[in-house]
Design an enzyme around this catalytic site. Structure first.
Site, short mmCIF file in Angstrom:
data_model
loop_
_atom_site.label_atom_id
_atom_site.label_comp_id
_atom_site.label_asym_id
_atom_site.label_seq_id
_atom_site.Cartn_x
_atom_site.Cartn_y
_atom_site.Cartn_z
N GLU A 154 3.67 4.53 5.80
CA GLU A 154 3.03 3.22 5.98
C GLU A 154 1.58 3.25 5.53
O GLU A 154 0.94 4.30 5.54
CB GLU A 154 3.10 2.83 7.46
N ARG A 172 -6.30 10.45 11.82
CA ARG A 172 -6.57 9.26 11.01
C ARG A 172 -7.97 9.31 10.39
O ARG A 172 -8.21 8.72 9.35
CB ARG A 172 -6.44 7.99 11.86
#
Length: 484
Positions: free
Chosen positions: A171, A100
């Site tokens: 997403e 991330r």
């Protein structure tokens, strides 16, 4: 690259793509034309957008968990268990924290350590490191569609790898995967990063491959007023459709008051469609996702199941297309596969019991819908005014001005001046408005509801109410009332 809502210039996209794919060795595995053919050969049962549209037509609410571990075989085993034992309608691949943050070398160290000790040393699946072929194994080994779920401010390489790997849903967004997750990343930069992701999805769409895009609705997940999350959802929806996205799933995080949650689910697609059409966009399909309670959970499993069930009931009665499921181990850390599956089964039991029921349109529900729409319009109209019609430019200026303000966010690009608290019925209202562009009528409504709670509890409205509300559900309540 100048910030604008307009579709990315092909030359700019190609220039960025060269740099993006060079960020890690597995970028060399991406072959767009070959990936398009791979997607076209997937059965419809594995295509997220197709199944969502079918559910929307039939009025079905699907259940999807969160899950991801470091190693491929263990990840496959976990997802199969959630599919077969939990009955998940959709499956996730939750990405690890190093990925991330684009820290792929550390993610690789986590993979190596996981292999060495025989258990996952990462809190998700490092898809970039595993590469395209491994991602395809995930898709091929499951019977239902699989989505990438993460929390990445710059998700460009992750998108390239996973979409080439056959995932049919992705997403996140430039606001929702920045403001709640990062401290020092500018809004302008993440909007641009996510325009790349959305343009990539648009390119797949132009080749006849439908990829579902899902902005992250709950934001910080802590007492977020519906109008704040709706405004962000609409903006991210417009930014996505402008780049060619067609399948759009807009999210909302449970607040806890049934009337407010159902009103929010009713109004989210309405207000999004209104602004998309207002801005000249017509080719899109909107579905909704409801996130079960994102705040603190009770440690007691039986009480946790109660919170999960209440979220399932709100999703079913609000007619969400999909609900993201929590587990009874939410207060304890990463759940076991058994606990995760149990949360899915609990949710599906409630969904099945309520699938033929609706919440009557009472005066209270109609009024709540009206207030959410009026508040959301006030924010969005000011964003467009600040951007002189360009919603991307307006968004950056809106955050600078506090016109959009997400409660309890870590980002220094967020004003952090608003204070939410519950009213006596548990609906989320505003104690402090910051610089939100609300008129006298809206402010008076919130002030009256908060003042009534103060009278009911025999105390003046204050920051203590906010603190009490944050911890209330973990202590077995919805409204954080003082102990007698």
């Amino acid at each position: 690259m100048e910030l604008t809502v307009k579709q990315m210039d092909p030359e700019e996209f190609a220039r960025q793509r060269k740099d993006v794919l060079a960020q890690w060795a597995t970028g060399k595995e991406v072959n767009f034309k070959e990936a398009v053919e791979y997607h076209k050969n997937l059965p419809k049962s594995k295509v997220f957008a197709h199944k969502l549209e079918e559910g929307k037509r039939q009025g079905i609410t699907y259940a999807q968990p969160r899950a991801g571990v470091a190693l491929l075989n263990e990840h496959l085993e976990l997802l199969r268990y959630l599919q077969d034992e939990g009955g998940a309608d959709f499956l996730p691949t939750t990405i690890d924290s190093y990925t991330r943050q684009n820290r792929y070398a550390e993610a690789q160290a986590g993979i190596d350590e996981s292999r060495s000790v025989g258990r996952s040393m990462l809190n998700g699946f490092p898809a970039v490191n595993h590469g395209v072929a491994a991602c395809r194994q995930v898709v091929e080994n499951m019977q239902v569609p699989v989505q990438v779920r993460h929390g990445t401010p710059d998700a460009r390489l992750l998108a390239e790898i996973t979409l080439a790997g056959g995932f049919t849903a992705y997403e996140g967004g430039g606001i929702s995967y920045n403001i709640p997750y990062a401290k020092d990343v500018s809004i302008e930069s993440t909007i641009k990063y996510w325009q790349y992701v959305d343009r990539l999805v648009g390119l797949y769409e132009e080749e006849g491959v439908s990829i579902n895009r899902e902005p992250f609705g709950p934001l910080t997940g802590t007492l977020v007023p519906p109008s704040i999350s709706h405004a962000v959802a609409v903006i991210e929806g417009v930014l996505a459709v402008a780049q060619g996205v067609r399948s759009l799933t807009l999210g909302y995080g449970q607040c806890g008051n049934l009337i407010q949650d159902v009103a929010a689910l009713h109004t989210l697609p309405m207000i999004t469609e209104e602004y998309l059409k207002k801005l000249g966009y017509t080719n899109f399909n909107i579905t909704t996702v409801f996130h079960q309670w994102m705040g603190g959970f009770p440690q007691d499993e039986a009480k946790a199941y109660g919170v999960i069930s209440w979220g399932a009931a709100a999703a079913a009665l609000g007619k969400a297309t999909k609900v993201i499921v929590k587990s009874p181990h939410e207060a304890l850390g990463i759940p076991t596969k058994e606990a995760n599956a149990a949360g899915i089964r609990t949710t599906k039991q409630i969904l099945n019991m309520l699938k033929d029921q609706t919440l009557p349109m009472t005066e209270e529900l109609a009024f709540e819908e009206k207030m959410i729409i009026n508040e959301t319009r006030a924010i969005l109209d000011k964003v467009l005014e600040l951007g002189e019609g360009d919603i991307a430019v307006g968004t950056v200026r809106a955050f600078q001005a506090g016109v959009i303000d997400v409660p309890f966010a870590p980002s220094r690009f967020n004003a952090g001046k608003i204070l939410p608290a519950r009213d006596s019925q548990g609906a989320v209202r505003l104690l402090e408005f910051g610089n939100l562009p609300f008129g006298t009528e809206i402010k008076k409504f919130h002030q009256e509801r908060i003042a009534q709670r103060g009278r009911d509890e025999g105390r003046d409205p204050s920051f203590q109410m906010v603190i009490d509300d944050i911890y209330a559900i973990g202590k077995g309540m919805l409204v954080g009332r003082p102990r007698s």
